[in-house]
Scaffold this motif. Structure first.
Motif, mmCIF file in Angstrom:
data_model
loop_
_atom_site.group_PDB
_atom_site.id
_atom_site.type_symbol
_atom_site.label_atom_id
_atom_site.label_comp_id
_atom_site.label_asym_id
_atom_site.label_seq_id
_atom_site.Cartn_x
_atom_site.Cartn_y
_atom_site.Cartn_z
ATOM 1 N N GLY A 529 35.094 30.986 42.774
ATOM 2 C CA GLY A 529 35.830 31.691 41.522
ATOM 3 C C GLY A 529 37.178 31.159 41.092
ATOM 4 O O GLY A 529 37.153 30.595 39.781
ATOM 5 N N GLY A 530 37.975 30.745 41.484
ATOM 6 C CA GLY A 530 39.611 30.326 40.712
ATOM 7 C C GLY A 530 40.296 31.450 40.228
ATOM 8 O O GLY A 530 40.287 33.178 40.494
ATOM 9 N N PRO A 531 41.715 31.260 40.304
ATOM 10 C CA PRO A 531 42.483 32.116 39.619
ATOM 11 C C PRO A 531 42.407 32.902 38.230
ATOM 12 O O PRO A 531 41.222 32.076 37.935
ATOM 13 N N ASN A 532 42.767 33.814 38.274
ATOM 14 C CA ASN A 532 42.022 34.971 37.432
ATOM 15 C C ASN A 532 43.026 36.002 37.788
ATOM 16 O O ASN A 532 43.434 37.332 38.230
ATOM 17 N N PRO A 533 43.963 36.085 36.432
ATOM 18 C CA PRO A 533 45.162 36.928 36.058
ATOM 19 C C PRO A 533 44.660 38.399 36.417
ATOM 20 O O PRO A 533 45.505 39.394 36.400
ATOM 21 N N GLY A 534 43.279 38.349 35.790
ATOM 22 C CA GLY A 534 42.364 40.174 36.015
ATOM 23 C C GLY A 534 43.026 40.865 36.918
ATOM 24 O O GLY A 534 42.819 42.366 36.695
ATOM 25 N N GLN A 535 42.013 40.020 38.641
ATOM 26 C CA GLN A 535 42.701 40.879 39.410
ATOM 27 C C GLN A 535 41.864 42.097 39.426
ATOM 28 O O GLN A 535 42.071 42.977 40.445
ATOM 29 N N GLN A 536 40.863 42.256 38.734
ATOM 30 C CA GLN A 536 39.646 42.936 38.512
ATOM 31 C C GLN A 536 39.359 43.750 40.471
ATOM 32 O O GLN A 536 39.281 45.344 40.656
ATOM 33 N N ASP A 537 39.780 43.186 41.284
ATOM 34 C CA ASP A 537 38.777 43.795 42.227
ATOM 35 C C ASP A 537 40.479 44.428 43.422
ATOM 36 O O ASP A 537 39.643 45.552 44.328
ATOM 37 N N ARG A 538 41.231 44.469 42.796
ATOM 38 C CA ARG A 538 42.223 45.015 43.384
ATOM 39 C C ARG A 538 42.565 44.447 44.666
ATOM 40 O O ARG A 538 43.390 45.514 45.714
ATOM 41 N N ALA A 540 44.687 43.352 47.786
ATOM 42 C CA ALA A 540 45.600 43.167 48.413
ATOM 43 C C ALA A 540 45.727 41.436 49.398
ATOM 44 O O ALA A 540 44.609 40.481 48.911
ATOM 45 N N GLY A 541 46.768 41.343 48.387
ATOM 46 C CA GLY A 541 47.449 39.428 48.396
ATOM 47 C C GLY A 541 46.961 38.781 47.599
ATOM 48 O O GLY A 541 48.003 37.492 48.029
ATOM 49 N N TYR A 542 46.898 39.233 46.753
ATOM 50 C CA TYR A 542 47.545 38.496 45.116
ATOM 51 C C TYR A 542 49.129 37.770 45.489
ATOM 52 O O TYR A 542 49.744 39.021 44.914
ATOM 53 N N PRO A 543 49.168 36.545 45.131
ATOM 54 C CA PRO A 543 50.999 36.551 45.078
ATOM 55 C C PRO A 543 51.733 37.197 43.983
ATOM 56 O O PRO A 543 52.889 37.112 43.651
ATOM 57 N N THR A 544 50.444 36.892 42.541
ATOM 58 C CA THR A 544 51.017 36.808 41.693
ATOM 59 C C THR A 544 49.883 37.279 40.048
ATOM 60 O O THR A 544 49.268 37.225 40.926
ATOM 61 N N ARG A 545 50.506 38.061 39.344
ATOM 62 C CA ARG A 545 49.773 37.931 38.346
ATOM 63 C C ARG A 545 49.747 36.835 37.189
ATOM 64 O O ARG A 545 48.912 36.621 35.896
ATOM 65 N N VAL A 546 50.258 35.299 37.401
ATOM 66 C CA VAL A 546 50.132 34.004 36.919
ATOM 67 C C VAL A 546 49.542 33.443 36.693
ATOM 68 O O VAL A 546 48.684 33.125 37.582
ATOM 69 N N PRO A 547 49.189 33.832 35.942
ATOM 70 C CA PRO A 547 47.365 33.140 34.992
ATOM 71 C C PRO A 547 46.538 31.596 36.244
ATOM 72 O O PRO A 547 45.937 32.496 37.080
ATOM 73 N N ALA A 548 47.424 31.171 36.391
ATOM 74 C CA ALA A 548 47.104 29.646 36.568
ATOM 75 C C ALA A 548 47.401 29.915 38.287
ATOM 76 O O ALA A 548 46.731 28.671 39.466
ATOM 77 N N ARG A 549 48.154 31.035 39.230
ATOM 78 C CA ARG A 549 48.536 31.000 40.052
ATOM 79 C C ARG A 549 47.872 32.134 41.052
ATOM 80 O O ARG A 549 48.112 32.658 42.161
ATOM 81 N N SER A 550 47.408 33.083 40.208
ATOM 82 C CA SER A 550 46.636 34.335 40.726
ATOM 83 C C SER A 550 45.052 34.385 41.008
ATOM 84 O O SER A 550 44.337 34.034 40.569
ATOM 85 N N TYR A 551 45.702 33.572 42.828
ATOM 86 C CA TYR A 551 44.778 33.461 43.926
ATOM 87 C C TYR A 551 44.906 34.333 44.848
ATOM 88 O O TYR A 551 45.946 33.947 45.447
ATOM 89 N N VAL A 552 43.813 34.574 45.785
ATOM 90 C CA VAL A 552 43.958 35.001 46.991
ATOM 91 C C VAL A 552 42.621 34.587 47.610
ATOM 92 O O VAL A 552 41.288 34.396 47.637
#
Length: 585
Positions: A529-538, A540-552
């Motif tokens: 799916g790719g970077p998503n600052p919504g992080q609806q799954d909660r 752990a491990g996302y490095p940031t909520r910055v939109p284009a970097r919000s991926y784990v």
């Protein structure tokens, strides 16, 4: 001095002039995450670019497999990209045209992942992205002959599917069983959804229709390979057969989905024995089915001997679904309300859509092309519709525009086809303009980083290819190639987002077979799916909520790392299209 020593000395002198150490550039050195580029490679002609972060350097070099400098150049001035909140520079190396294997070296940073330059850099990706749909197949064994280590037993025969109370009719009361085998598992789960299947199937059909010669040559090594049909068409027909089984022959209505009541555990498909249901006939499902069945009828007419009578059957079924939708214009799928009225409660993917004008326009456009009945062209409102937008499962009006533009030579005399092309070109112009403002060279803006942001990017690229086909606009085609570069590594995460393709790819997608089997590597060819600052799954491990970097890269990260057929389909289209164009040279 030996020739090797002279070569090493020349290499050292060139690198020293750039301030790059021999140790950093040595073959086998750990690639720097600060250099982002397409990890597969580039065609021999055309633009080639990398993005460099966290560097004050002003120069770069391209080194061949022996470590010799084959090209050197200046990095662009620093630019800020709002979606990633980074300041980056670009390295442009389109002058590199000799086939080979290379790395890009930057002072104070190091070297990139290796990449190739060739006449067929996208060929294996095209095969892999289409073949991924074989791994998505339900109700059939995925055999070692074609699947290698990812072989698995058949799951979900779907030969005794229960009619849910929400879908009950006089002919099929609640609890009746029907057979609806086949189709594709929709995403990381094991359910099957008509609305999402429609855009996905259409997208594969369009690749076959628009690049027929190349599609005919694209061997994906599946059970149907070697028959008279292109493998991508065989794959689309596999899912279309299931969609046809989701239509009630008594009235033409189409069930919204085939599903378990709850999402499955992380187990292999054959281990899941929970009851499965067909749920509510919906207007959206009927219209989406009508659209894709009508379009498929156009495509399969090219194979009358291999598929006798299929085109006419598809047209009849599309018309029946259209009539049902006209009689039930407001049968919206609302899962919350459904669960208030019926048991068991259904808590799987909803694909609810309350705005259905776009589905009506798409279905009408396709039915006009299939039947040539002028009433459908009026209903499609091709000149009155809102401006073209980038398609998604919930916004499909532009798909009808794609088809009408593609078949504009057959539209009635006096019809303003120029206006149709202009609508498509306007969309492409806006995407190209946005890409020119981005140091990553892509149309993605902050608002595009949503659940499935990579599908947003891939569908932007697909829209650009449509515009190029209609107008010859090379800027549109170049931007589409830049989007593929983004998906394959030229992005703020440094990942190639396609499993198995690239030097740094997702290893833990939210995909039940990949997690539940015993193979370390996930099923290949899947776009996450790719970077998503919504992080609806909660997760752990996302490095940031910055939109284009919000991926784990984690299995629990379904909001960023799930796979889905409607994400893979535009990737497959884009890879097939660009592979076809590269191979023509």
């Amino acid at each position: 001095m030996t020739r090797a020593a002279r070569r090493l000395g020349a290499r050292g002198a060139a690198l020293a002039a750039l301030g790059v150490s021999l140790g950093a550039a040595r073959a086998g050195a750990q690639p720097s995450a600060a250099i982002r580029l397409n990890q597969l490679g580039f065609p021999t002609t055309g633009a080639k670019a990398a993005v460099v972060a966290d560097s004050a350097a002003t120069r770069f070099a391209v080194l061949d497999a022996r470590g010799d400098t084959v090209l050197a150049g200046a990095l662009s001035p620093p630019e800020r990209w709002a979606p990633s909140e980074e300041v980056v520079r670009r390295a442009e190396f389109g002058a590199l045209r000799r086939p080979g294997r290379y790395v890009l070296a930057v002072p104070d940073v190091g070297v990139s992942t290796p990449f190739v330059v060739s006449d067929t850099p996208y060929h294996e990706l095209a095969r892999g992205a289409v073949k991924a749909f074989y791994f998505f197949r339900a109700s059939t064994p995925i055999e070692a002959r074609w699947a290698g280590p990812w072989a698995r037993p058949a799951g979900h025969p779907d030969d005794r599917v229960l009619v849910h109370p929400s879908a009950a009719s006089d002919a099929r009361p609640a609890g009746t069983t029907i057979a609806a085998p086949g189709g594709w598992y929709d995403a990381g789960d094991y359910n099957k959804y008509v609305v999402n299947s429609a855009i996905s199937t259409y997208t594969l059909l369009l690749a076959v229709e628009q690049f027929p010669a190349h599609a005919a040559r694209l061997d994906t090594d599946v059970p149907e390979s070697g028959d008279a049909l292109p493998d991508a068409l065989d794959e689309a027909l596999w899912n279309l057969r299931w969609m046809r089984r989701m239509q009630d022959p008594a009235d033409g209505g189409v069930y919204h989905k085939l599903t378990t009541a709850e999402f499955d555990r992380f187990e292999m498909p054959d281990a899941d024995r929970a009851p499965r249901y067909v749920v509510q006939k919906s207007t959206a499902a009927a219209l989406d089915f009508a659209a894709v069945a009508a379009h498929a009828s156009l495509v399969v007419r090219a194979w009358p001997r291999e598929l006798p009578g299929l085109a006419d059957s598809l047209t009849r079924e599309a018309l029946a679904a259209w009539r049902w939708a006209r009689q039930h214009p407001d049968s919206v799928y609302d899962q919350r309300r459904l669960n208030e009225r019926h048991a068991p409660a259904i808590n799987t993917g909803a694909y609810g859509d309350t705005q259905l004008a776009d589905e009506r326009r798409w279905a009408a456009a396709e039915l006009y092309l299939a039947t040539r009945a002028d009433s459908f062209l009026v209903a499609a409102e091709p000149h009155a519709a809102p401006a073209a937008d980038v398609p998604s499962w919930g916004s499909v009006r532009t798909l009808g525009l794609y088809s009408l533009v593609d078949h504009r030579a057959t539209l009635p005399a006096g019809f303003d086809t120029t206006a149709l092309v202009r609508r498509l070109a306007s969309l492409a112009d806006s995407l190209v303009a946005r890409a020119r403002q981005s140091p990553y060279g892509v149309p993605m803006t902050t608002r595009d980083f949503v659940w499935g942001s990579n599908a947003v990017a891939a569908n932007q690229a697909m829209a650009l290819v449509q515009a190029w086909r209609a107008t010859g606009d090379t800027a549109a085609l170049g931007t589409a190639r830049a989007v593929l570069d983004y998906l394959l590594g030229r992005n703020a995460t440094g990942y190639s987002f396609v499993t198995g393709f690239g030097a740094r790819t997702p290893m833990h997608p939210h995909h039940r077979p990949s997690e539940a089997d015993t193979v370390v590597a996930p099923v290949p060819g899947m776009l996450v799916g790719g970077p998503n600052p919504g992080q609806q799954d909660r997760c752990a491990g996302y490095p940031t909520r910055v939109p284009a970097r919000s991926y784990v890269d984690a299995t629990c990260a379904y909001a960023a790392n799930e796979i889905a057929i409607n994400w893979n389909a535009p990737l497959a289209y884009l890879a097939v299209a660009l592979d076809a164009l590269a191979s023509r040279r």
